[in-house]
Design a protein around this motif. Structure first.
Motif, mmCIF file in Angstrom:
data_model
loop_
_atom_site.group_PDB
_atom_site.id
_atom_site.type_symbol
_atom_site.label_atom_id
_atom_site.label_comp_id
_atom_site.label_asym_id
_atom_site.label_seq_id
_atom_site.Cartn_x
_atom_site.Cartn_y
_atom_site.Cartn_z
ATOM 1 N N ASN A 142 6.238 8.606 9.952
ATOM 2 C CA ASN A 142 6.225 9.360 8.702
ATOM 3 C C ASN A 142 5.863 8.496 7.496
ATOM 4 O OD1 ASN A 142 7.001 11.773 9.955
ATOM 5 N ND2 ASN A 142 9.182 11.230 9.816
ATOM 6 N N ASP A 143 5.662 7.198 7.741
ATOM 7 C CA ASP A 143 5.393 6.269 6.643
ATOM 8 C C ASP A 143 3.896 6.072 6.454
ATOM 9 O OD1 ASP A 143 8.127 5.892 6.262
ATOM 10 O OD2 ASP A 143 8.196 4.268 7.740
ATOM 11 N N PHE A 144 3.513 5.872 5.188
ATOM 12 C CA PHE A 144 2.133 5.559 4.814
ATOM 13 C C PHE A 144 2.154 4.151 4.246
ATOM 14 C CE2 PHE A 144 -1.473 5.480 1.884
ATOM 15 C CZ PHE A 144 -2.486 6.007 2.677
ATOM 16 N N VAL A 145 1.657 3.191 5.015
ATOM 17 C CA VAL A 145 1.803 1.771 4.669
ATOM 18 C C VAL A 145 0.424 1.159 4.426
ATOM 19 C CG1 VAL A 145 2.710 -0.465 5.386
ATOM 20 C CG2 VAL A 145 3.854 1.643 6.112
ATOM 21 N N VAL A 146 0.222 0.656 3.206
ATOM 22 C CA VAL A 146 -1.004 -0.074 2.868
ATOM 23 C C VAL A 146 -0.600 -1.448 2.346
ATOM 24 C CG1 VAL A 146 -2.337 2.005 2.368
ATOM 25 C CG2 VAL A 146 -1.036 0.900 0.539
ATOM 26 N N CYS A 147 -1.559 -2.339 2.237
ATOM 27 C CA CYS A 147 -1.264 -3.680 1.743
ATOM 28 C C CYS A 147 -0.880 -3.624 0.268
ATOM 29 C CB CYS A 147 -2.462 -4.602 1.953
ATOM 30 S SG CYS A 147 -3.954 -4.107 1.057
ATOM 31 N N SER A 148 -0.223 -4.651 -0.201
ATOM 32 C CA SER A 148 0.289 -4.681 -1.581
ATOM 33 C C SER A 148 -0.830 -4.564 -2.604
ATOM 34 C CB SER A 148 1.085 -5.967 -1.820
ATOM 35 O OG SER A 148 2.184 -6.045 -0.934
ATOM 36 N N ALA A 149 -1.979 -5.148 -2.299
ATOM 37 C CA ALA A 149 -3.099 -5.125 -3.249
ATOM 38 C C ALA A 149 -3.692 -3.738 -3.414
ATOM 39 C CB ALA A 149 -4.182 -6.103 -2.793
ATOM 40 N N ALA A 150 -3.424 -2.854 -2.454
ATOM 41 C CA ALA A 150 -3.999 -1.511 -2.511
ATOM 42 C C ALA A 150 -3.073 -0.503 -3.169
ATOM 43 C CB ALA A 150 -4.355 -1.033 -1.113
ATOM 44 N N LYS A 151 -1.867 -0.904 -3.495
ATOM 45 C CA LYS A 151 -0.917 0.014 -4.102
ATOM 46 C C LYS A 151 -1.428 0.511 -5.456
ATOM 47 C CE LYS A 151 2.648 0.246 -1.277
ATOM 48 N NZ LYS A 151 3.161 1.526 -0.757
ATOM 49 N N MET A 152 -1.147 1.759 -5.746
ATOM 50 C CA MET A 152 -1.510 2.347 -7.040
ATOM 51 C C MET A 152 -0.279 3.013 -7.644
ATOM 52 S SD MET A 152 -4.541 1.877 -8.217
ATOM 53 C CE MET A 152 -4.755 3.241 -9.372
ATOM 54 N N PRO A 153 0.171 2.483 -8.801
ATOM 55 C CA PRO A 153 -0.249 1.208 -9.392
ATOM 56 C C PRO A 153 0.413 0.046 -8.673
ATOM 57 C CG PRO A 153 1.399 2.238 -10.751
ATOM 58 C CD PRO A 153 1.127 3.199 -9.632
ATOM 59 N N GLU A 201 3.844 -4.919 -9.504
ATOM 60 C CA GLU A 201 4.200 -5.739 -10.664
ATOM 61 C C GLU A 201 3.740 -5.134 -11.988
ATOM 62 O OE1 GLU A 201 0.372 -7.527 -8.864
ATOM 63 O OE2 GLU A 201 2.300 -6.743 -8.161
ATOM 64 N N ALA A 202 3.108 -3.959 -11.929
ATOM 65 C CA ALA A 202 2.654 -3.307 -13.158
ATOM 66 C C ALA A 202 3.842 -2.862 -13.988
ATOM 67 C CB ALA A 202 1.757 -2.118 -12.818
ATOM 68 N N SER A 203 3.615 -2.725 -15.283
ATOM 69 C CA SER A 203 4.686 -2.343 -16.198
ATOM 70 C C SER A 203 5.074 -0.883 -15.998
ATOM 71 C CB SER A 203 4.233 -2.558 -17.645
ATOM 72 O OG SER A 203 3.143 -1.704 -17.952
#
Length: 293
Positions: A116-127, A130-132
């Motif tokens: 049930n999880d959707f897992v992508v690499c950290s660089a692909a996260k939106m946002p 570490e974004a504000s």
């Protein structure tokens, strides 16, 4: 905010209220009114563009384009708003992250779908993680605007399609008789005159859009509904300003806000309608002519 607010337990009466209403959370809650107004200001023209494109496509002589325009209006209008809001936002968010994942992490060894999880690499996260907080809120707000625009654009497409059909065909034929092309009659005759027929339906859509803004709460955007629930709930002595459950009063405040916004909208829309129907061969134009005489 005030100097006497340093010790809330030592004040009472109107001083307590003034301190309570000027806390950081309350000031943020008041600014969330701007969030609602900004949503309306951005969504209305964008939804109108979606609607105009859908209505124009539905009138096209090109069959695939005509099918696309009619399908857009029929499918989106046929899905319950809340279901579309919850599904589309999740699907769009995961779609963006999937595309970013393919570009930024092509050597990712694991599957993206893991149960049930959707897992992508950290660089692909939106946002990015570490974004504000502002970036996270802006991203959620942007998804909300797009979703609102697509949903209400489908309804606007249906309204504009009917308004285009209400413009007398004789006027189009007159333009063609004077040598105008199909494109010229569309932009110079049909489009300017369709608004008088479309405005009643678009006015209703505007009112529905105002009532739909609390759906921002479901999309994770901290709007006025979120803050009414958050601030109005029971606050024990663990908080600086303890109070019983005041959600009733906060939501009554929301009632006043939305009724005032609706009334202002009615006044503005009535004036726009009076201006559009002036001199037109419509019921509104005839009423205006009789009133002037």
């Amino acid at each position: 905010m005030f100097s006497y607010c340093s010790d809330p337990s030592a004040i009472e009466g109107w001083a307590w209220i003034s301190c309570y209403m000027t806390t950081t959370k309350h000031l943020t809650a008041f600014s969330s009114i701007f969030t609602v107004l900004l949503l309306l200001a951005i969504t209305a023209p964008v939804a109108l563009l979606f609607g105009f494109a859908g209505a124009t496509a539905a009138r096209s002589h090109v069959a695939p384009l005509r099918w696309l325009g009619k399908s857009y209006s029929a499918i989106v209008r046929g899905v319950p708003d809340i279901a579309f809001f919850l599904f589309f936002v999740i699907a769009l968010d995961q779609g963006i992250e999937w595309l970013r994942h393919q570009v930024k992490c092509p050597d990712w060894p694991d599957a993206i779908r893991q149960g049930n999880d959707f897992v992508v690499c950290s660089a692909a996260k939106m946002p990015l993680s570490e974004a504000s907080a502002f970036v996270h809120q802006s991203y959620g707000f942007s998804l909300a605007v797009l979703t609102f625009a697509i949903v209400f654009g489908a309804f606007a497409a249906n309204v504009l399609f009917g308004a285009m059909g209400a413009v007398p065909r004789a006027q189009m034929e007159t333009g063609e008789a004077y040598g105008m092309s199909h494109r010229q009659t569309f932009w110079r005759i049909l489009v300017p005159q369709m608004w008088v027929y479309a405005l009643p339906g678009l006015s209703n859509l505007w009112m529905i859009l105002i009532k739909a803004t609390p759906l921002l709460f479901l999309l994770g955007v901290r709007d006025v509904v979120y803050w009414a629930k958050e601030l109005g709930g029971l606050k024990t002595n663990a908080f600086a300003y303890p109070h019983p459950d005041w959600r009733l009063w906060y939501f009554l405040g929301l009632l006043v806000f939305y009724l005032a916004l609706t009334k202002i909208s009615e006044i503005i829309l009535d004036r726009v309608m009076a201006r559009l129907t002036h001199g037109q061969a419509t019921a509104g134009g005839e009423a205006a002519r009789k009133a002037a005489s």
